[in-house]
Design a protein around this motif. Structure first.
Motif, PDB file in Angstrom:
ATOM      1  N   PHE A   1      -3.163 -22.513 -31.649  1.00 41.51           N
ATOM      2  CA  PHE A   1      -4.440 -22.150 -32.267  1.00 41.51           C
ATOM      3  C   PHE A   1      -4.313 -20.796 -32.952  1.00 41.51           C
ATOM      4  O   PHE A   1      -3.569 -19.938 -32.494  1.00 41.51           O
ATOM      5  N   LYS A   2      -5.046 -20.644 -34.040  1.00 41.56           N
ATOM      6  CA  LYS A   2      -5.163 -19.320 -34.657  1.00 41.56           C
ATOM      7  C   LYS A   2      -6.559 -19.194 -35.264  1.00 41.56           C
ATOM      8  O   LYS A   2      -7.219 -20.196 -35.560  1.00 41.56           O
ATOM      9  N   VAL A   3      -6.982 -17.956 -35.407  1.00 46.15           N
ATOM     10  CA  VAL A   3      -8.327 -17.684 -35.914  1.00 46.15           C
ATOM     11  C   VAL A   3      -8.221 -16.795 -37.143  1.00 46.15           C
ATOM     12  O   VAL A   3      -7.436 -15.844 -37.155  1.00 46.15           O
TER      13      VAL A   3
ATOM     14  N   VAL B   1     -11.453 -21.486 -37.196  1.00 53.64           N
ATOM     15  CA  VAL B   1     -10.509 -21.771 -36.113  1.00 53.64           C
ATOM     16  C   VAL B   1      -9.588 -22.894 -36.581  1.00 53.64           C
ATOM     17  O   VAL B   1     -10.058 -23.931 -37.073  1.00 53.64           O
ATOM     18  N   HIS B   2      -8.283 -22.663 -36.458  1.00 58.38           N
ATOM     19  CA  HIS B   2      -7.311 -23.689 -36.830  1.00 58.38           C
ATOM     20  C   HIS B   2      -6.570 -24.159 -35.592  1.00 58.38           C
ATOM     21  O   HIS B   2      -6.318 -23.371 -34.672  1.00 58.38           O
ATOM     22  N   ALA B   3      -6.231 -25.434 -35.573  1.00 56.50           N
ATOM     23  CA  ALA B   3      -5.475 -25.995 -34.441  1.00 56.50           C
ATOM     24  C   ALA B   3      -4.314 -26.801 -34.991  1.00 56.50           C
ATOM     25  O   ALA B   3      -4.380 -27.341 -36.104  1.00 56.50           O
ATOM     26  N   SER B   4      -3.255 -26.864 -34.195  1.00 54.81           N
ATOM     27  CA  SER B   4      -2.093 -27.652 -34.602  1.00 54.81           C
ATOM     28  C   SER B   4      -1.461 -28.289 -33.380  1.00 54.81           C
ATOM     29  O   SER B   4      -1.423 -27.681 -32.298  1.00 54.81           O
TER      30      SER B   4
ATOM     31  N   ALA C   1       1.286 -27.517 -39.969  1.00 51.55           N
ATOM     32  CA  ALA C   1       0.363 -28.647 -39.728  1.00 51.55           C
ATOM     33  C   ALA C   1      -0.974 -28.179 -39.157  1.00 51.55           C
ATOM     34  O   ALA C   1      -1.529 -28.788 -38.248  1.00 51.55           O
ATOM     35  N   TRP C   2      -1.512 -27.080 -39.722  1.00 51.21           N
ATOM     36  CA  TRP C   2      -2.781 -26.549 -39.213  1.00 51.21           C
ATOM     37  C   TRP C   2      -3.951 -27.405 -39.695  1.00 51.21           C
ATOM     38  O   TRP C   2      -3.986 -27.835 -40.837  1.00 51.21           O
ATOM     39  N   VAL C   3      -4.868 -27.650 -38.812  1.00 55.57           N
ATOM     40  CA  VAL C   3      -6.090 -28.409 -39.131  1.00 55.57           C
ATOM     41  C   VAL C   3      -7.282 -27.518 -38.800  1.00 55.57           C
ATOM     42  O   VAL C   3      -7.283 -26.853 -37.758  1.00 55.57           O
TER      43      VAL C   3
ATOM     44  N   ASN D   1      -9.703 -34.086 -28.750  1.00 48.12           N
ATOM     45  CA  ASN D   1      -9.690 -35.536 -29.010  1.00 48.12           C
ATOM     46  C   ASN D   1     -10.447 -35.891 -30.288  1.00 48.12           C
ATOM     47  O   ASN D   1     -10.185 -36.913 -30.907  1.00 48.12           O
ATOM     48  N   ASN D   2     -11.386 -35.013 -30.688  1.00 49.22           N
ATOM     49  CA  ASN D   2     -12.103 -35.250 -31.948  1.00 49.22           C
ATOM     50  C   ASN D   2     -11.221 -34.955 -33.161  1.00 49.22           C
ATOM     51  O   ASN D   2     -11.467 -35.451 -34.252  1.00 49.22           O
ATOM     52  N   ILE D   3     -10.194 -34.135 -32.949  1.00 50.74           N
ATOM     53  CA  ILE D   3      -9.331 -33.730 -34.067  1.00 50.74           C
ATOM     54  C   ILE D   3      -8.029 -34.544 -34.087  1.00 50.74           C
ATOM     55  O   ILE D   3      -7.641 -35.080 -35.124  1.00 50.74           O
ATOM     56  N   PHE D   4      -7.402 -34.644 -32.937  1.00 53.11           N
ATOM     57  CA  PHE D   4      -6.074 -35.293 -32.885  1.00 53.11           C
ATOM     58  C   PHE D   4      -6.093 -36.654 -32.181  1.00 53.11           C
ATOM     59  O   PHE D   4      -5.043 -37.283 -32.030  1.00 53.11           O
TER      60      PHE D   4
END
Lengths: 222, 412
Positions: B125-127, B64-67, B73-75, B111-114
């Motif tokens: 989000f993308k998977v 799972v990616h989030a930006s 800027a995918w994380v 909040n744990n990521i950004f």
């Protein structure tokens, strides 16, 4: 005057109590901020109250010394101990280590305070032995059950006990560790859960009594 | 001429077919990915859901990616195997969650990521599905905006029970005004008179130890109520009481309570400011100091009421060896055995809470004890029928029914 001394404090207790209760069901940021605010206020009140505590401590020991009551000499150690920790703390800016070396505060903390705390904790072991001896004096049926359960537990924790168990009760095909596990996971847990349920319900009712102003002994009765 | 053209066409066709077979296949598309605000939270999480792909193998891994940006800027937010994180794994009751084992459901804690983000921020989000490290399928990016919710629907069972208890509470309080209620005897509380009488006859002090709890602890509050009743009796008997404190706020509250009790007993002249005194806010320093005082002064009675940890035995054992009559009460069940063995009487948890009402004999307070009994009745009936229903459901393989019963009695 009664309104200021009684009604307003009761209203504050009720409003704060209900808001705090509601915050358990409201996950919004305002709710979280409110709980954090209360926590900050508690810390501020705590800091000022600590000063009151310190004054009370010095006052009571000063009285003991000035009146030369029994054991007044011990009261001197309150001042010696206080100065022994506060003066080095002020000299070293509250730091226990400077350039990898212990400061006076660090030394006092490690070699006096920690040693004394550990000593007190160690005393507990001796007290457990004397308490166990007292509880092993069987005076009632309940005391006998307590003794029996404790005896089996002690037996299972030492190799000699396991040998004795196997020799005497080996024919039952139940090992002492199995019996211990059953005691700890069935009757002990059942009793503990019963107590915990009672405590939880009691805590809810006590909270309701305080929130709704039924219990107001802490405010006096006039 | 036509012959040459045909040969050239055939040659070019063969080249294109060869190229088509030698290139890696394009990744498939994960369809049906949705990203919505995580329900019943403070507003820092998003729930991603998509259908389980039947062609997934044990080697398939989802990433799972989030930006937080409009583009790129995918994380990496999460990584798990295809058999994990289904709708059944979300810890929510049936009335607040409609997920099933046929879909993947992933909670992404933003909040744990950004870190902390501004309200109304849009995240994307993308998977991706990987197999043996190679990209197998990928979804199109989907946007979502987390928002803070106003009600924890998952705690509906809790609030319903609370409302019932509050209704019974008010019924009991109003009932108390009309007639008295029977309250069973509590031996430990009946012994308080005996202990104070003994102290008066011997001319020795009484030690009341409120433990190491703060004023936010229910047991400390209950202890303060008991102190009020005990100090009133002490004032009436013209005996001595000493209350060593661990917490300065508790000390300040207890000072007011004891002062009020002396006034109610008609003995304001006997009240002294040093009845309540601060000792230390360190657990073992407090225990050592109180032990020292008990050893030297040999009190006639010791009360240990409130919140206690390891110091419980340190205090109670010293009191027992000094010959004092000892009454203890705490709601910390791990310390109860120590008090049982070292003290003459022990109040177990709820008895500690009931003590203030029991001693004051005020109808309003006594009536609240009936609510505790009602609560225990509810628990007993629930446990009884819960066991029968769950056992019957399990025997008949009614999994959904068992799940409903378990959800009803679970805390979220």
């Amino acid at each position: 005057m009664k309104f200021i001394k009684k009604q307003i404090p009761l209203m504050i207790v009720m409003v704060v109590g209900l808001l705090t209760l509601a915050s358990y069901y409201v996950p919004n940021k305002h709710s979280v901020d409110y709980i954090e605010l209360l926590s900050k206020w508690e810390n501020i009140v705590m800091a000022f109250a600590f000063l009151l505590g310190l004054i009370s401590l010095f006052y009571s020991h000063y009285n003991k010394i000035s009146r030369k009551t029994d054991g007044w000499g011990y009261s001197l150690f309150v001042y010696i101990g206080f100065l022994g920790m506060v003066v080095p703390a002020m000299m070293n800016g509250g730091r226990q280590m400077v350039d990898g070396r212990l400061t006076m505060l660090g030394w006092s903390f490690n070699y006096i305070y920690n040693a004394l705390s550990a000593t007190m904790f160690a005393v507990l072991a001796f007290y457990i032995v004397s308490t166990a001896y007292r509880s092993f004096r069987i005076k009632s049926k309940q005391a006998f059950v307590l003794f029996l359960a404790a005896f089996v537990l002690i037996l299972g924790k030492v190799p000699l006990g396991q040998i004795i168990w196997d020799f005497l009760l080996g024919w039952t095909h139940a090992t002492v560790s199995e019996v211990i596990e059953w005691i700890m996971s069935v009757p002990a847990v059942a009793g503990k859960r019963g107590i915990m349920i009672g405590i939880s319900i009691g805590a809810i009712v006590t909270s309701l009594k305080i929130i709704f102003g039924i219990e107001r002994q802490y405010m006096g009765k006039d | 001429m036509i012959k040459y053209k045909a040969i050239l066409t055939l040659f070019l066709s063969l080249l294109s077919v060869n190229a088509a077979f030698s290139a890696e296949p394009a990744p498939a598309v994960i369809s049906g990915l949705t990203a919505v605000d995580m329900p019943y939270d403070v507003g820092n999480a998003v729930m991603l859901r998509w259908a389980i792909n039947p062609s997934d193998t044990p080697d398939t891994v989802y990433v799972v990616h989030a930006s937080s940006q409009q583009a790129g800027a995918w994380v990496e937010a999460d990584r798990f195997s295809a058999s994990a994180k289904t709708g059944d794994d979300i810890e929510l009751p049936f009335w607040a969650w409609d997920g099933s084992a046929m879909e993947h459901a992933v909670k992404v804690e933003l909040n744990n990521i950004f870190g902390e983000s501004a309200a109304g921020s849009v995240f994307r989000f993308k998977v991706s599905a990987l197999e043996k490290g190679l990209l197998k399928a990928e979804s199109a990016p989907v946007p979502a905006t987390p928002v803070g919710n106003w009600f924890r629907l998952d705690r509906l069972n809790n609030i319903v029970l609370l409302i019932v208890i509050v209704i019974v509470f008010f019924w009991a309080v109003s009932h108390a005004k009309r007639k008295g209620l029977f309250i069973r005897r509590i031996a430990g509380l009946d012994a308080i008179d005996e202990a104070i009488g003994r102290a008066t006859e011997m001319g020795k002090p009484i030690y009341y130890v409120p433990g190491i709890g703060t004023m936010s602890s229910i047991s400390t509050i209950a202890s303060a109520f008991i102190l009020g009743e005990v100090s009133k009796k002490v004032a009436q008997y013209d005996s001595q009481i000493k209350v060593p404190h661990y917490d300065p706020i508790v000390m300040t509250v207890c000072k007011e309570i004891v002062k009020q009790s002396y006034m109610e007993a008609g003995r304001p002249d006997s009240y002294r400011e040093d009845i309540n005194f601060f000792v230390s806010q360190d657990q073992f320093s407090y225990a050592a100091s109180v032990d020292g005082m008990i050893s030297r002064e040999k009190p006639a009675a010791c009360f240990f009421m409130g919140y206690f940890m390891a110091e419980s035995l340190l205090l109670a054992e010293v009191g027992a060896t000094s010959g004092a009559i000892q009454i203890a009460g705490t709601d910390i069940e791990s310390q109860l055995p120590f008090f049982f063995t070292a003290c003459d009487y022990t109040l177990i948890g709820e008895e500690l809470y009931a003590a203030g009402a029991y001693l004051s004999k005020e109808p309003m307070l006594l009536s609240a004890l009936k609510v505790q009994d009602f609560g225990k009745l509810v628990v007993m009936v629930s446990v009884f029928f819960g066991i029968i229903l769950v056992a019957a459901g399990a025997a008949l393989h009614w999994d959904s029914f068992v799940n409903v019963i378990l959800n009803l009695f679970k805390a979220y």
